[in-house]
Design a protein around this motif. Structure first.
Motif, PDB file in Angstrom:
ATOM      1  N   ASP A   8       0.833  -1.207   0.000  1.00 12.80           N
ATOM      2  CA  ASP A   8       0.000   0.000   0.000  1.00 12.80           C
ATOM      3  C   ASP A   8       0.863   1.250   0.000  1.00 12.80           C
ATOM      4  O   ASP A   8       0.561   2.241  -0.671  1.00 12.80           O
ATOM      5  CB  ASP A   8      -0.973  -0.008   1.177  1.00 12.80           C
ATOM      6  N   ALA A   9       1.984   1.225   0.736  1.00 11.10           N
ATOM      7  CA  ALA A   9       2.883   2.379   0.761  1.00 11.10           C
ATOM      8  C   ALA A   9       3.432   2.671  -0.632  1.00 11.10           C
ATOM      9  O   ALA A   9       3.479   3.827  -1.071  1.00 11.10           O
ATOM     10  CB  ALA A   9       4.025   2.132   1.734  1.00 11.10           C
ATOM     11  N   VAL A  10       3.849   1.628  -1.335  1.00  6.96           N
ATOM     12  CA  VAL A  10       4.408   1.817  -2.678  1.00  6.96           C
ATOM     13  C   VAL A  10       3.364   2.426  -3.605  1.00  6.96           C
ATOM     14  O   VAL A  10       3.640   3.382  -4.349  1.00  6.96           O
ATOM     15  CB  VAL A  10       4.927   0.482  -3.239  1.00  6.96           C
ATOM     16  N   LYS A  11       2.141   1.919  -3.569  1.00  6.10           N
ATOM     17  CA  LYS A  11       1.084   2.425  -4.453  1.00  6.10           C
ATOM     18  C   LYS A  11       0.744   3.884  -4.134  1.00  6.10           C
ATOM     19  O   LYS A  11       0.601   4.709  -5.040  1.00  6.10           O
ATOM     20  CB  LYS A  11      -0.161   1.554  -4.311  1.00  6.10           C
ATOM     21  N   ILE A  12       0.599   4.195  -2.861  1.00  7.08           N
ATOM     22  CA  ILE A  12       0.205   5.556  -2.474  1.00  7.08           C
ATOM     23  C   ILE A  12       1.296   6.556  -2.840  1.00  7.08           C
ATOM     24  O   ILE A  12       1.021   7.630  -3.385  1.00  7.08           O
ATOM     25  CB  ILE A  12      -0.096   5.602  -0.958  1.00  7.08           C
ATOM     26  N   ILE A  13       2.548   6.222  -2.538  1.00  7.01           N
ATOM     27  CA  ILE A  13       3.650   7.145  -2.823  1.00  7.01           C
ATOM     28  C   ILE A  13       3.852   7.297  -4.324  1.00  7.01           C
ATOM     29  O   ILE A  13       4.101   8.406  -4.821  1.00  7.01           O
ATOM     30  CB  ILE A  13       4.933   6.664  -2.106  1.00  7.01           C
ATOM     31  N   GLU A  14       3.753   6.203  -5.065  1.00 10.39           N
ATOM     32  CA  GLU A  14       3.901   6.289  -6.515  1.00 10.39           C
ATOM     33  C   GLU A  14       2.849   7.209  -7.117  1.00 10.39           C
ATOM     34  O   GLU A  14       3.156   8.090  -7.931  1.00 10.39           O
ATOM     35  CB  GLU A  14       3.787   4.894  -7.131  1.00 10.39           C
ATOM     36  N   ARG A  15       1.593   7.036  -6.715  1.00 11.50           N
ATOM     37  CA  ARG A  15       0.518   7.870  -7.237  1.00 11.50           C
ATOM     38  C   ARG A  15       0.725   9.340  -6.863  1.00 11.50           C
ATOM     39  O   ARG A  15       0.546  10.233  -7.690  1.00 11.50           O
ATOM     40  CB  ARG A  15      -0.829   7.367  -6.696  1.00 11.50           C
ATOM     41  N   ALA A  16       1.128   9.588  -5.626  1.00 12.21           N
ATOM     42  CA  ALA A  16       1.340  10.959  -5.171  1.00 12.21           C
ATOM     43  C   ALA A  16       2.501  11.619  -5.900  1.00 12.21           C
ATOM     44  O   ALA A  16       2.422  12.786  -6.292  1.00 12.21           O
ATOM     45  CB  ALA A  16       1.577  10.974  -3.663  1.00 12.21           C
ATOM     46  N   ASP A  17       3.590  10.886  -6.091  1.00 11.75           N
ATOM     47  CA  ASP A  17       4.758  11.464  -6.766  1.00 11.75           C
ATOM     48  C   ASP A  17       4.460  11.784  -8.224  1.00 11.75           C
ATOM     49  O   ASP A  17       4.894  12.814  -8.749  1.00 11.75           O
ATOM     50  CB  ASP A  17       5.956  10.518  -6.659  1.00 11.75           C
ATOM     51  N   LEU A  18       3.720  10.914  -8.880  1.00  8.89           N
ATOM     52  CA  LEU A  18       3.342  11.192 -10.265  1.00  8.89           C
ATOM     53  C   LEU A  18       2.463  12.444 -10.338  1.00  8.89           C
ATOM     54  O   LEU A  18       2.617  13.283 -11.233  1.00  8.89           O
ATOM     55  CB  LEU A  18       2.608   9.994 -10.868  1.00  8.89           C
ATOM     56  N   GLY A  19       1.558  12.581  -9.371  1.00 10.32           N
ATOM     57  CA  GLY A  19       0.714  13.758  -9.324  1.00 10.32           C
ATOM     58  C   GLY A  19       1.511  15.031  -9.101  1.00 10.32           C
ATOM     59  O   GLY A  19       1.223  16.080  -9.701  1.00 10.32           O
ATOM     60  N   LYS A  20       2.538  14.958  -8.263  1.00 15.26           N
ATOM     61  CA  LYS A  20       3.380  16.133  -8.011  1.00 15.26           C
ATOM     62  C   LYS A  20       4.174  16.516  -9.262  1.00 15.26           C
ATOM     63  O   LYS A  20       4.351  17.706  -9.558  1.00 15.26           O
ATOM     64  CB  LYS A  20       4.322  15.850  -6.839  1.00 15.26           C
ATOM     65  N   LEU A  21       4.664  15.520  -9.995  1.00 16.73           N
ATOM     66  CA  LEU A  21       5.392  15.811 -11.232  1.00 16.73           C
ATOM     67  C   LEU A  21       4.479  16.445 -12.273  1.00 16.73           C
ATOM     68  O   LEU A  21       4.861  17.387 -12.978  1.00 16.73           O
ATOM     69  CB  LEU A  21       6.013  14.535 -11.795  1.00 16.73           C
ATOM     70  N   GLU A  22       3.247  15.945 -12.346  1.00 22.86           N
ATOM     71  CA  GLU A  22       2.289  16.525 -13.288  1.00 22.86           C
ATOM     72  C   GLU A  22       1.980  17.975 -12.917  1.00 22.86           C
ATOM     73  O   GLU A  22       1.897  18.854 -13.788  1.00 22.86           O
ATOM     74  CB  GLU A  22       1.008  15.689 -13.305  1.00 22.86           C
ATOM     75  N   GLU A  23       1.802  18.234 -11.620  1.00 20.13           N
ATOM     76  CA  GLU A  23       1.518  19.596 -11.181  1.00 20.13           C
ATOM     77  C   GLU A  23       2.709  20.518 -11.433  1.00 20.13           C
ATOM     78  O   GLU A  23       2.548  21.670 -11.853  1.00 20.13           O
ATOM     79  CB  GLU A  23       1.155  19.613  -9.697  1.00 20.13           C
TER      80      GLU A  23
END
Length: 294
Positions: free
Chosen positions: A246-261
């Motif tokens: 769950d940690a890997v999935k949550i952090i991966e999704r959040a980091d991708l969102g930060k890069l997009e922003e």
């Protein structure tokens, strides 16, 4: 070769599992807790391989004393694990300032205090490994857990800066970022308040999910302990290690969102610079972008 360990928060959860895994592997350990009687069975089972120390991580004198136990008993200290911590659930509006201070004192200042206590020993040795417990909440702001996230984001920044300094004296730093593990973190040691209706969609939902999630988390504390033991044997360990699917999935999704922003607002971000012709040339020692942990 046996290592000399000190683990904070050894009485339960991942700290307890890690204490047992470390001792079963033949290493020596200073196990610590606010109530050392909770660790008496470790002394009975492992004898001279373990020392028990009372420790409130927010007390610098107690931190120094625990480190001194390791030095006096084992001749030094190879691995320190700053594991002690807790996180309540409440809204920012309803959590009083004392709640904020207590969580930040334990989760952030406790880590800083213990780290500062061990650095002189490791500097003299020119070796050691400081392992900090952060959280998914140290990478992603967690609704209902603002004091906890504030503290754990602080642990992340503190530890990244620390790693750049410690690299000069042969000391390694790793930040562990757990997801959900079947420990008491979501049980009796946590205050869960759903709060007022205005924030129910995030704060109330977090409290209800935490109750429903308890004892159903995917993470196994013993497997986490074995991974941390492996990390402590590496010549080049990671700076950050999420643990749990769950940690890997949550952090991966959040980091991708930060890069997009970042990309979406790139033009506005860089519009604040002086024009290129008005900027001095960057060179060794005066370009902040060169100072990174990579």
């Amino acid at each position: 070769m046996p290592q000399r360990w000190l683990i904070t928060g050894s009485s339960r959860g991942i700290g307890r599992a890690l204490s047992e895994v470390v001792l079963d592997a033949g290493h020596r350990l200073v196990a610590t807790a606010r109530e050392p009687a909770q660790l008496a069975d470790l002394a009975e089972r492992y004898g001279d391989a373990v020392r028990i120390a009372a420790l409130d991580v927010t007390d610098p004198v107690a931190a120094q004393a625990a480190v001194r136990v390791a030095v006096d008993s084992f001749g030094g200290l190879d691995v320190v694990v700053n594991n002690a911590g807790y996180g309540n659930v409440n809204s920012v509006e309803d959590a009083d300032l004392d709640d904020f201070r207590r969580e930040i004192e334990t989760n952030l200042f406790g880590t800083i205090i213990m780290t500062k206590a061990v650095i002189p020993v490791m500097r003299e040795q020119r070796a050691g490994h400081i392992i900090q417990f952060s959280s998914v909440g140290g990478r992603v702001g967690a609704p209902g857990r603002a004091p906890y996230s504030a503290a754990k984001w602080g642990v992340e920044g503190f530890s990244e800066a620390l790693s750049l300094e410690m690299a000069l004296i042969g000391v390694k730093v790793t930040v562990i970022e757990p997801g959900g593990f079947r420990t008491d973190f979501a049980g009796s040691s946590t205050s869960l308040r759903e709060g007022r209706a205005e924030y129910d969609a995030v704060v109330g939902a977090t409290a209800r999910l935490q109750r429903a999630y308890n004892n159903r988390q995917p993470g196994d504390p013993t497997r986490a302990a074995q991974v941390i033991l492996e990390i402590a044997t590496m010549d080049r360990p990671p700076l950050r290690l999420p643990i749990g699917s769950d940690a890997v999935k949550i952090i991966e999704r959040a980091d991708l969102g930060k890069l997009e922003e970042l990309e979406r607002w790139r033009g506005l971000s860089i519009s604040t610079d002086f024009p290129p012709e008005d900027r001095p040339a960057a060179g060794p020692g005066n370009d902040p972008s060169e100072m990174s942990s990579s």
